[in-house]
Structures are given as C-alpha cells and as structure tokens.
Design a protein around this motif. Sequence first.
Motif, PDB file in Angstrom:
ATOM      1  N   VAL A   1      12.211   5.944  10.546  1.00  0.00           N
ATOM      2  CA  VAL A   1      12.730   5.170   9.414  1.00  0.00           C
ATOM      3  C   VAL A   1      11.651   4.244   8.862  1.00  0.00           C
ATOM      4  CG1 VAL A   1      14.414   3.421   8.732  1.00  0.00           C
ATOM      5  CG2 VAL A   1      15.102   5.280  10.250  1.00  0.00           C
ATOM      6  N   ALA A   2      10.926   3.572   9.765  1.00  0.00           N
ATOM      7  CA  ALA A   2       9.873   2.657   9.331  1.00  0.00           C
ATOM      8  C   ALA A   2       8.747   3.407   8.637  1.00  0.00           C
ATOM      9  CB  ALA A   2       9.332   1.879  10.530  1.00  0.00           C
ATOM     10  N   LEU A   3       8.394   4.595   9.143  1.00  0.00           N
ATOM     11  CA  LEU A   3       7.318   5.372   8.528  1.00  0.00           C
ATOM     12  C   LEU A   3       7.707   5.865   7.145  1.00  0.00           C
ATOM     13  CD1 LEU A   3       6.063   7.480  11.578  1.00  0.00           C
ATOM     14  CD2 LEU A   3       4.924   5.538  10.499  1.00  0.00           C
ATOM     15  N   ASP A   4       8.955   6.272   6.974  1.00  0.00           N
ATOM     16  CA  ASP A   4       9.402   6.737   5.655  1.00  0.00           C
ATOM     17  C   ASP A   4       9.313   5.621   4.620  1.00  0.00           C
ATOM     18  OD1 ASP A   4       9.887   9.189   6.764  1.00  0.00           O
ATOM     19  OD2 ASP A   4      12.048   8.857   7.027  1.00  0.00           O
TER      20      ASP A   4
ATOM     21  N   SER B   1       5.589   4.851   3.912  1.00  0.00           N
ATOM     22  CA  SER B   1       4.938   5.891   3.122  1.00  0.00           C
ATOM     23  C   SER B   1       5.360   5.843   1.663  1.00  0.00           C
ATOM     24  CB  SER B   1       5.261   7.265   3.706  1.00  0.00           C
ATOM     25  OG  SER B   1       4.783   7.373   5.025  1.00  0.00           O
ATOM     26  N   ASN B   2       6.514   5.216   1.384  1.00  0.00           N
ATOM     27  CA  ASN B   2       6.985   5.095   0.008  1.00  0.00           C
ATOM     28  C   ASN B   2       6.566   3.789  -0.644  1.00  0.00           C
ATOM     29  OD1 ASN B   2       8.307   7.581  -0.056  1.00  0.00           O
ATOM     30  ND2 ASN B   2      10.137   6.712   0.930  1.00  0.00           N
ATOM     31  N   GLY B   3       5.613   3.106  -0.035  1.00  0.00           N
ATOM     32  CA  GLY B   3       5.089   1.902  -0.669  1.00  0.00           C
ATOM     33  C   GLY B   3       5.559   0.629  -0.025  1.00  0.00           C
ATOM     34  N   ASP B   4       5.923   0.678   1.251  1.00  0.00           N
ATOM     35  CA  ASP B   4       6.343  -0.531   1.969  1.00  0.00           C
ATOM     36  C   ASP B   4       7.497  -1.240   1.296  1.00  0.00           C
ATOM     37  OD1 ASP B   4       4.724  -0.309   4.071  1.00  0.00           O
ATOM     38  OD2 ASP B   4       3.355  -1.938   3.535  1.00  0.00           O
ATOM     39  N   GLY B   5       8.395  -0.476   0.697  1.00  0.00           N
ATOM     40  CA  GLY B   5       9.578  -1.118   0.153  1.00  0.00           C
ATOM     41  C   GLY B   5       9.597  -1.202  -1.356  1.00  0.00           C
ATOM     42  N   PHE B   6       8.482  -0.932  -2.057  1.00  0.00           N
ATOM     43  CA  PHE B   6       8.443  -0.964  -3.514  1.00  0.00           C
ATOM     44  C   PHE B   6       7.718   0.277  -4.011  1.00  0.00           C
ATOM     45  CE2 PHE B   6       9.228  -5.493  -3.011  1.00  0.00           C
ATOM     46  CZ  PHE B   6      10.129  -5.715  -4.027  1.00  0.00           C
ATOM     47  N   ASP B   7       8.163   0.770  -5.083  1.00  0.00           N
ATOM     48  CA  ASP B   7       7.501   1.873  -5.752  1.00  0.00           C
ATOM     49  C   ASP B   7       6.722   1.306  -6.927  1.00  0.00           C
ATOM     50  OD1 ASP B   7       6.669   4.142  -6.938  1.00  0.00           O
ATOM     51  OD2 ASP B   7       8.648   5.060  -7.192  1.00  0.00           O
ATOM     52  N   GLY B   8       5.507   1.767  -7.118  1.00  0.00           N
ATOM     53  CA  GLY B   8       4.677   1.210  -8.172  1.00  0.00           C
ATOM     54  C   GLY B   8       5.254   1.399  -9.553  1.00  0.00           C
TER      55      GLY B   8
ATOM     56  N   SER C   1       0.829  -1.194   0.000  1.00  0.00           N
ATOM     57  CA  SER C   1       0.000   0.000   0.000  1.00  0.00           C
ATOM     58  C   SER C   1       0.867   1.248   0.000  1.00  0.00           C
ATOM     59  CB  SER C   1      -0.890   0.002   1.244  1.00  0.00           C
ATOM     60  OG  SER C   1      -1.537   1.232   1.371  1.00  0.00           O
ATOM     61  N   THR C   2       0.449   2.284  -0.721  1.00  0.00           N
ATOM     62  CA  THR C   2       1.164   3.552  -0.748  1.00  0.00           C
ATOM     63  C   THR C   2       0.439   4.610   0.059  1.00  0.00           C
ATOM     64  OG1 THR C   2       0.021   4.151  -2.798  1.00  0.00           O
ATOM     65  CG2 THR C   2       2.141   3.058  -3.013  1.00  0.00           C
ATOM     66  N   THR C   3      -0.523   4.205   0.885  1.00  0.00           N
ATOM     67  CA  THR C   3      -1.230   5.167   1.724  1.00  0.00           C
ATOM     68  C   THR C   3      -0.311   5.632   2.838  1.00  0.00           C
ATOM     69  OG1 THR C   3      -3.297   4.032   1.270  1.00  0.00           O
ATOM     70  CG2 THR C   3      -3.261   5.536   3.152  1.00  0.00           C
ATOM     71  N   ARG C   4      -0.195   6.928   2.983  1.00  0.00           N
ATOM     72  CA  ARG C   4       0.694   7.501   3.983  1.00  0.00           C
ATOM     73  C   ARG C   4       0.015   7.504   5.345  1.00  0.00           C
ATOM     74  NH1 ARG C   4       5.242  10.424   3.381  1.00  0.00           N
ATOM     75  NH2 ARG C   4       4.877  10.526   1.148  1.00  0.00           N
ATOM     76  N   ILE C   5       0.777   7.158   6.384  1.00  0.00           N
ATOM     77  CA  ILE C   5       0.261   7.185   7.740  1.00  0.00           C
ATOM     78  C   ILE C   5       0.004   8.620   8.154  1.00  0.00           C
ATOM     79  CG2 ILE C   5       0.837   6.657  10.143  1.00  0.00           C
ATOM     80  CD1 ILE C   5       2.391   4.314   9.188  1.00  0.00           C
ATOM     81  N   GLN C   6      -1.112   8.854   8.791  1.00  0.00           N
ATOM     82  CA  GLN C   6      -1.505  10.197   9.174  1.00  0.00           C
ATOM     83  C   GLN C   6      -0.538  10.777  10.195  1.00  0.00           C
ATOM     84  OE1 GLN C   6      -5.496  10.023  10.554  1.00  0.00           O
ATOM     85  NE2 GLN C   6      -6.355   9.543   8.563  1.00  0.00           N
ATOM     86  N   THR C   7      -0.210  12.059  10.035  1.00  0.00           N
ATOM     87  CA  THR C   7       0.594  12.791  10.999  1.00  0.00           C
ATOM     88  C   THR C   7      -0.160  14.045  11.391  1.00  0.00           C
ATOM     89  OG1 THR C   7       1.748  13.946   9.208  1.00  0.00           O
ATOM     90  CG2 THR C   7       2.756  11.918  10.034  1.00  0.00           C
TER      91      THR C   7
ATOM     92  N   LEU D   1      16.600  -1.830  -5.252  1.00  0.00           N
ATOM     93  CA  LEU D   1      15.955  -0.935  -4.296  1.00  0.00           C
ATOM     94  C   LEU D   1      15.934  -1.560  -2.912  1.00  0.00           C
ATOM     95  CD1 LEU D   1      14.363   1.701  -3.906  1.00  0.00           C
ATOM     96  CD2 LEU D   1      12.284   0.438  -4.422  1.00  0.00           C
ATOM     97  N   ASN D   2      15.695  -2.859  -2.873  1.00  0.00           N
ATOM     98  CA  ASN D   2      15.680  -3.538  -1.572  1.00  0.00           C
ATOM     99  C   ASN D   2      17.045  -3.472  -0.909  1.00  0.00           C
ATOM    100  OD1 ASN D   2      13.027  -4.201  -1.745  1.00  0.00           O
ATOM    101  ND2 ASN D   2      13.407  -6.206  -2.652  1.00  0.00           N
ATOM    102  N   LYS D   3      18.097  -3.697  -1.686  1.00  0.00           N
ATOM    103  CA  LYS D   3      19.437  -3.716  -1.108  1.00  0.00           C
ATOM    104  C   LYS D   3      19.825  -2.341  -0.586  1.00  0.00           C
ATOM    105  CE  LYS D   3      21.062  -7.520  -3.998  1.00  0.00           C
ATOM    106  NZ  LYS D   3      22.003  -7.934  -5.050  1.00  0.00           N
ATOM    107  N   GLN D   4      19.366  -1.264  -1.256  1.00  0.00           N
ATOM    108  CA  GLN D   4      19.659   0.078  -0.784  1.00  0.00           C
ATOM    109  C   GLN D   4      18.938   0.362   0.525  1.00  0.00           C
ATOM    110  OE1 GLN D   4      18.565   2.570  -4.030  1.00  0.00           O
ATOM    111  NE2 GLN D   4      20.262   1.934  -5.335  1.00  0.00           N
ATOM    112  N   GLN D   5      17.738  -0.194   0.682  1.00  0.00           N
ATOM    113  CA  GLN D   5      16.962   0.095   1.870  1.00  0.00           C
ATOM    114  C   GLN D   5      17.393  -0.736   3.069  1.00  0.00           C
ATOM    115  OE1 GLN D   5      12.982  -0.572   0.642  1.00  0.00           O
ATOM    116  NE2 GLN D   5      12.737   1.452  -0.250  1.00  0.00           N
ATOM    117  N   ARG D   6      18.073  -1.825   2.824  1.00  0.00           N
ATOM    118  CA  ARG D   6      18.492  -2.653   3.938  1.00  0.00           C
ATOM    119  C   ARG D   6      19.569  -1.943   4.752  1.00  0.00           C
ATOM    120  NH1 ARG D   6      19.292  -8.127   0.474  1.00  0.00           N
ATOM    121  NH2 ARG D   6      17.114  -8.513   0.013  1.00  0.00           N
ATOM    122  N   VAL D   7      19.556  -2.180   6.036  1.00  0.00           N
ATOM    123  CA  VAL D   7      20.592  -1.659   6.897  1.00  0.00           C
ATOM    124  C   VAL D   7      21.857  -2.477   6.679  1.00  0.00           C
ATOM    125  CG1 VAL D   7      21.221  -1.193   9.293  1.00  0.00           C
ATOM    126  CG2 VAL D   7      18.863  -0.937   8.555  1.00  0.00           C
ATOM    127  N   SER D   8      22.981  -1.828   6.749  1.00  0.00           N
ATOM    128  CA  SER D   8      24.249  -2.511   6.535  1.00  0.00           C
ATOM    129  C   SER D   8      24.415  -3.680   7.496  1.00  0.00           C
ATOM    130  CB  SER D   8      25.401  -1.519   6.711  1.00  0.00           C
ATOM    131  OG  SER D   8      26.634  -2.198   6.700  1.00  0.00           O
TER     132      SER D   8
END
Length: 748
Positions: free
Chosen positions: A105-108, A111-118, A40-46, A128-135
């Motif tokens: 970090v988790a919210l960002d 908000s960007n699509g849970d790890g994938f961009d459409g 989902s790409t729905t952003r969590i409310q702030t 993209l997954n490898k860039q998002q993973r923590v070292s």
Amino acid sequence: RRHASAHRLRVPLRDVASAILYGPCMSCERNSWHHTRRFSTTRIQTNEEGDPPPSIVDNHSLVEQIPFEDVRNFCFIAHIDHGKSSLSSRILELTGNLGREAQQVALDIASNGDGFDGDTTTEQAPQLNKQQRVSKDTKEQIDALDTLDVEKQRGITVKAAAASMLYPHASAKGPTGLLLLNMYDTPGHVDFGREVTRSLCFVQGAVLLLDATQGIQAQTWSVYEKVKALEPNDPKLLIALTKVDLESARPVDCALTLAEWLEDWDPDSILSTSARSRIGIKTLLDTVCEQVPQPEAMPDDGMKGEVLRAQVVDSSYDDRGVNCLVRIVSGQLKEGDRVSVLAPIVAAEAQKTDESFSVQEVGIVTPGPIRTGSLRLGQMGYTRFGLRDPRQAMPGTVLMSTKHVGLGISLPKLPSDAVAKSVLYASVHPEDADGFEELSNAVDRLALNDTGLEVTRTASQGDGGDGGGPFLGPGLRVGFQGLLHVEVFRQRLMDEHGISAVVTPPKVTYRVTVEPHKSNNLQHPIVKTIENLSDWPDQGNARFTVEEPIVSVRVVARVEDAGGVMDLLSRKRGTEISTKPLDEEKWIFDAKVPWAEVVVDFHDKLKNVTAGFGSMDTFEAGYTKANLCKVDIVLQGESVEPLAFVCHRDVAQEEARKVCKSLQQVLPRQQFVTTIQAKIFSKVIASERIQAYRKDVLTKSGKTVGGGDMTRKMKLLEKQKKGKKRMQVTGRVQLSQAAFNSVITRSS
C-alpha cells in the motif's frame, strides 16, 4: 522561488508564497506542485517479477552483506505531538517492517507521487487525500514504536525506541544495493529531554519535525539547540513539516518563518510530509539516505586487532532478565563471547575488571526482536548476557571483550547532560497500611524499565520524614525528571501492577548555608543540599540563607495572549522578562523563574491564559538567594511532613490559607472535629475546621428521650460530648491523593 525561476518570472517571494504552493502556474496552467521536488514521482525499484524490495523481517541474512559504508543512523526530534511516532511508523511500513501488505500500500502511494499527482489541481488535492486515507473505523498501525500502554492512551512517547530497516538506494556501495537504516524515535516532552540528547549522540542525522498547523513551538527550539550543542560532532540536521494535508496547515508560513530564524536555511530544502495521508514518506527517506553520512569508526579501530566495543543505547527488563539495545562501535558481537560491562572514565579508557558475562542471545530489532546470532560493525540490535538489573548497564556503558579489558583501549563517551538526573523528589505510600511490600516490589519492577527513577526506601512509620509519620506510614522516596514523569509513573503503577498509591507533592532541591551560631558550634559556614524538607533547619536554633533553583523559561504564544503570559510570569516571580516576535502571529517570551513555581501549576495556568495554544520549555539556570520559608501543615496537632511546602515569605499566609481551605474540602468528615493548621515554625498563620458528625441522641425510635426531663437530656448530651473528646485524642485522619493534590495545585 523554484516555480518562478522555472519560467524566468520576476516576482517577490513573500508576495506569491501562497500562490506558489496553492495557485495554478501562470505559464503552463498546471498546479504549481509539479515544479517542486517535495513529492517525488520516482518509482521504487522492483525485481523482474515486480515484487517489492526485500524487508529486513523476511531477509535478515542480507544484513551480513551490507558494508559499514552503507549504514545510516538517524532520529526524529520535535515538539510534543508533532508526529514523530506516526512518521516513524509510516517509514517502517514503507520498508516492509510491518508486513508485505502494508508495504505494498505504501509503495503504491509513493509511486503515484507520495500522495499528490502533478496534474491534479489545487481544488482536487484535498479530495484525493481523503480518498487515500484509511477509514476511521480501520485500526491503523501508526504507533508501531509506542509499546507502553501509557504511550498509547496518552498519545505521547515517554521512552525512546529504535528499529533497523533495509532500503534500496542509489548511494549504496555494497553488492545488494541496499542501505541499512537505524532509526530512533525520541520523546517530545521537556521532562524527557535527556533521552533526546542521548539519542542524538548515537546518530549522524536528525530530522527536525514541525507541525504545519502550529509552526515553531518551545520544544522546537530546544531540540534544535541540543543538536547545535554537540558541535563539532553534531548530526546532520534535516527539517520537515508534518500534517500538511490538514485544512488548517500553513506550510508556506512555517517554512518561511523557520528560514528567517535560522537565517542561512533554504526554505526549499524543507520537506513536506503527512503520516496520516502517507505524503512525502519516500522523499524524506531518500533525503536521509543522500544527506546523512555514514558513522565514523573509532580512532584506534584496527590498531590493536579487531576489538569488540558495543555501546549500550538503552536497557529494559522482562521475565528473561535484562535486554540491552546496543550499537556496535567496533568488532563483532557473537553469541558465546565473554564480555565485560565498562563505564568510560575521564580518560575514556577501560579499566581492568574481574566480572565477565557470557553472551546468550544476539539479534536485531525491527522493532520486534529477530535473533541473528551476531552483530557486526555499524549494526544495532539487542543482546542478553545474564544481567538481572538494567542499572548495571545504563545507557552509555560499553560492552567489551573481556580479553581486551585493561589494555588502554579507548571507549566512546556520552556528554554529562545526556545522563538522566532527577529534578523532583516525592514519597510514594500505599493506600492500605499493609500494602507496603507489594508497593515496594512494584516500584522496583518499574525502576528496572525506567532508569530515570531514583528509588530509596524511607524510614519506618513514626519518623517525620518521607516515611509519612502516623498518617501515611512507611513509603518510598522517588526521584523524577518532571511532573509528567510523576503522572506517567502513577499511571504505569496502576495499569501494570493494579496498585493505587498516594504520591506526595513533588519537591525541588534547595541549598541552605548555615552560618556559625552559638547553638551549632560552627567555626565556618556550611552548605547543605535539602532534598527532604524534614532536614530544613530550625529558625530558632540557626541562622541560615536559602538558595532556590532557577530555570530559564521559554514560552511561545500568540500575540493576543501576550498580556496574560506576562502577568503569569510576573505572578510566578519571574525576572529578566523579555519578548521577541517570532512571526506575525506569535511571540517568544523568555524569563528566569524559580523551579518550584514552575512545577506547581505553571503549565496548566499557561494553557488557561493562552486557550491551549501556548507552549513552554525550561533550562537549568543555577541557584539564587530568596526569602523563603517552610510551611508545615498540622492535622489534629501533629505535623504531616509530606504536606509541607516551601514558598516565598511574602505569599506564605495567602498560600497557606488556600491549602487549608482545599484540605477542608477534600478530607473526609469524621466523628470528631478535625483541626487543620498551617505553621511557620511555631506560629500559626492559617487554620480551618471540619465539623464532626453528630448523632441526635435525644431521639430514639422516633420519640423524644426523657420527655420533658432536662436532667435526662443533659446526661445524654454530656455522655456524647465525652465520647467525642476521646475520639479527638485517638482518632486518625485518613489522607487521600486529593489531599496532596491540594498542595500540588496551589497557585500564587
């Protein structure tokens, strides 16, 4: 299917399954992910300042404003190592329980699509997954609910854990717009299956996780059947795939296979997640909020006023005493209240008791404790009220206001299979003869935090039972829930108390029917349960039949390993063997196997014949008659009861030889000859000898004693021979853990 219907395409589901998830869309030339709801790409409310949602750690006072209708209780269930604890940690991260920085970090990412961009192509998604993973050099808190050292070292969960969270969702009815989520993380190993059943009784929703690289495993079916066994009060079941970001993941095949086996399950409803790459975490949490119902109140709630009823979920012991994890079924629990500890009886009503306790501390778990002073209906938290032994408040017991005890108020109950029950028994002895008291105190401390242990102090040195006789000395008789439980017990004993103990081979229980005989003066047959082999009847003085426990074994293995699995089941005296294809790559094997054959080395042998790909699960299947005999191991003419074992009479001699040969290799060499024998009653069926050390008494300071005088030489040799003979009588063989492992790991 959703992708095809989006453009009104007529294509078979099976033929384009891979293209749906991995190929480009034929009409809009975009990655097919954009047609799914998995990410989902729905952003969590702030709020207006852009701050993240409130965390229960920093705003625990908000819990008081959440109504009972906004409470959701759920747990994770899965095969071992399918990502339950990792996914639980990511959810705690998303809700702010692990700190604001981790939450941001988790919210960002969410908000960007849970790890994938459409708009991301299939080829770019892995990058993209490898860039998002923590070292790998960065220490991630991905095991937040694993608190024991043995859990972190082995990477498994051996004790259920829980945590409460706040999460904003549209389904919230209260003024805060937040839901109170109570999450349980359960063990995955078969030894701790009763903890899983118990956790399922406390929740209204269960998320079944499947490793996308492995698919359906033996424990997957086991936990699924545990959910269905609770009907009509079974929790709402959700299914999610984990580790979908790995190159070897097969999410389509896993989803379709599971949908075929569950028949009426929609494969599109199966969620895709990855804790490592933080994929699908928010979508999973939203689905839980939408589909898991609120807890149900007690039928008589409010009929006799506000009555406090708090059900114990778990209990542990620390320096301050017993800490009970409870869920509030009705009423309110406050510091200073007087409560009584009650166990539901058959009528599920509370009985009058004179013992009561004053509540000293109350709070919530996040998973760290936060003192709040009170817990309301639907909440889960911890309480301390002066107990010194957690076995006084076993899971399922109820805390009730003392003033309401004995008024016929109903209590929540647990099913009988949710209560921990020992299936293996072993004796534990100190390596040093003077270390028994230290060992006893350490085991008692462990038992305070592990209610699955049954500890009994055995007789003193010299008896023939679990006391160990002259070889081991006094010991403790301990009941376990499985072989892994034994290993975890030994490791915790070493890690937490620094004690290296000798654990004898675990033994199962047998049922022996003793027939009337002139030696026993019985009028009718009697049935005895044998938990200690020292109680095994003597063949010469009694006529008896033996029944051994049987388990239903379910094995999931690859098709190419079918021959090895079938042969293993046959060698383990398996009966009623049947096979059934699970998918194109795996089969399911079902058989009835004696429990004693399973606990010896069945799991290790299965991993060998399946190259590590096979998995197994067991279910109790009662008792059956068998031609069994007890094999005694004799050292230096004295029987060592902890080394005795029971096996089928047809293979008794073969297994006895293997044990004697193993003992010959692991027992230390002495100054005297060590004789190892295996006996069935008085008949020796196997024997080995360990030669003694021999000093060269004919040589002294590099010179031959006596020169050429044979009389002098013979005198020295005779003197040495007499000394060896004395040591043969008075010498003792020291037993190590390796000696007992030779019995544990024997194979048919």
